[in-house]
Design an enzyme around this catalytic site. Structure first.
Site, PDB file in Angstrom:
ATOM      1  N   GLU A 165      35.213  43.832  47.787  1.00 19.75           N
ATOM      2  CA  GLU A 165      35.264  44.390  48.798  1.00 19.75           C
ATOM      3  C   GLU A 165      35.716  46.005  48.959  1.00 19.75           C
ATOM      4  OE1 GLU A 165      37.561  41.858  51.668  1.00 19.75           O
ATOM      5  OE2 GLU A 165      36.267  40.258  51.409  1.00 19.75           O
ATOM      6  N   GLU A 353      33.043  34.501  49.059  1.00 22.63           N
ATOM      7  CA  GLU A 353      34.287  34.007  49.516  1.00 22.63           C
ATOM      8  C   GLU A 353      33.911  33.551  51.200  1.00 22.63           C
ATOM      9  OE1 GLU A 353      37.698  36.672  50.442  1.00 22.63           O
ATOM     10  OE2 GLU A 353      37.373  37.263  48.280  1.00 22.63           O
TER      11      GLU A 353
END
Ligand code: FCB
Length: 447
Positions: A165, A353
């Site tokens: 991320e 995720e």
């Protein structure tokens, strides 16, 4: 059983965690501080000043955690490596004791037939690196660390994620200051930091290819913004795909295309990143797979503006889970996969995720009946199933998270686990959602 939505054979079911969120043991075996140690110890930065000093104590309890994985029946475990355990000063002499911990974890996983998926950077940058991601030297240091770890582990680990991320440690770390290192820099500097982050990714891909056993699979785990069409018709679907390219221009688009979009460069003008010769080629180094962290969608409609799309503002009544950012839109699963596949045609994709926070309560007889989490997961897996059944190359799903853990600036106030953790005693208790996920895995199907 009739009505079950079956996943392809060999679909990989897994769970995900990250080093600073679960390990604790921040001063053990030669580890030195990361920016998250410094940040969490700075008054006012995290919920009630909570830190990852102890977290889930997984540094000591990893065997127990592997047992939890085993009981779920997962085929894979995604965890991250703490860079400052391996290179306590970010660069220089590696610390054998730090590496040995991950070798123990990997061995324990393999003994239990669980495939390790290793993330090299999940935000815990060594504090000792001068300027952090403000310096181009950090991109290079990251590649050296990635090369070293992959050389040491690739006899037993065949899947590496470079970075988790981009936005969360660049924008949130250096622009809004909500995450470590907590700075609020102007746009030009932030764009340069973003550039150094994706450059670090590209250099790491090359370093892993040069150091790891051949056949090692390399990707990243990115929280690309996900755009769902307001109505599923051609015009809005096309608009969602235009939005996907443009709104992810500094990160995923640059990585998968090896260039910044014209519109991004125009929009940023004098604040655009300074790009050195060869950077974009490195950034666009071919990947074996793309990992997507997918939590919430945004909705897009086609319009007649120059971009050809408009992102809808979110109505105030839009439902969310315990974290106020976690809006519930299960179609995020489908559109994350479809948009990225249709635009960039990656060879393989993983959902790296997905999961949710919930206000878990322990009943008098010790149960945690998190029906809201089960609702969230069931609906998301239904949309994941749609993507798989339409032939998109989605290979697996990592649920966030195996256990309640240190949720960054939210401290321990937001629980994302399939296992409830009593942070005083470190007892782990499976929630209803753990039982439910075990059933999904054993049937390879969702109901
Ligand atoms: C993601 C992070 C992960 C966790 C979840 C809830 O953004 O990658 O570490 O905090 O959100």
């Amino acid at each position: 059983m009739p009505g079950l939505l079956r996943f392809p054979p060999n679909f990989l079911w897994g769970c995900a965690t990250a080093a600073y969120q679960i390990e604790g043991a921040v001063n053990e075996d030669g580890r030195k501080p990361s920016v998250w140690d410094t940040f969490s110890h700075t008054p006012g930065k995290t919920f009630q000043g909570e830190t990852g000093d102890v977290a889930d104590d997984s540094y000591h309890l990893y065997k127990e955690d592997v047992k939890l994985l085993k009981n779920l029946g997962v085929g894979g475990y995604r965890f991250s490596i703490s860079w400052s355990r391996i290179f306590p000063d970010g660069t220089g002499q590696p610390n054998e004791n730090g590496l040995a911990y991950y070798q123990r974890v990997v061995d324990e996983l393999l003994k239990n037939n669980i495939v390790p998926y290793v993330t090299l950077f999940h935000w815990d940058l060594p504090q000792a690196l001068p300027g952090g991601w403000q310096s181009r030297d950090t991109s290079k240091a990251f590649a050296d660390y990635a090369g070293y770890v992959s050389r040491k582990l690739s006899d037993r680990v065949s899947h590496f994620f470079t970075i988790n991320e981009f936005e969360c440690f660049t924008d949130l770390g250096y622009k809004t200051g909500q995450f470590a290192p907590g700075l609020k820099l102007p746009d030009g500097q932030v764009n340069q930091i973003r550039h150094q982050a994706i450059l670090g990714h590209g250099l790491a891909v090359q370093a892993i290819r040069a150091n790891a056993r051949s056949g090692t699979q390399i990707g990243l785990a990115e929280d690309a913004r996900v755009f769902a069409p307001v109505i599923e018709n051609r015009a809005h679907i096309d608009a969602a795909q235009r939005a996907t390219r443009e709104e992810n221009a500094p990160f995923l688009t640059a990585v998968l295309e090896g260039k910044y979009t014209d519109r991004y460069l125009e929009r940023e003008g004098a604040n655009a990143p300074k790009v050195e010769g060869g950077d974009m080629k490195v950034i666009g180094s071919p990947l074996d797979f793309v990992g997507l962290n997918a939590y919430r969608p945004e909705y897009v409609r086609a319009d007649s503006s120059p971009t050809g799309y408009a992102v809808e503002p979110r109505p105030t009544s839009f439902p969310h889970m315990a974290s106020d950012w976690l809006f519930v839109g299960p179609e995020v699963m489908y559109w994350a996969i479809r948009n990225v596949s249709d635009i960039w045609k990656p060879r393989a994709l993983y959902v790296t995720e997905n999961g949710c926070s919930a206000d878990d309560v322990v009943t008098a007889d010790g149960r945690i009946d998190d029906t809201d989490r089960v609702m969230y997961l069931r609906n998301h897996l239904t949309h994941l199933h749609r993507a798989a059944s339409e032939g998109y190359p989605i290979k697996g799903y990592f649920l966030w998270s195996l256990l309640d853990n240190y949720e960054w600036a939210d401290g321990y106030s937001k629980r994302f686990g399939l296992h409830y953790v009593d942070f005083k005693t470190q007892t782990r208790t499976p929630k209803l959602s753990a039982e439910w996920y075990r059933e999904v895995i054993s049937r390879n199907a969702v109901e």
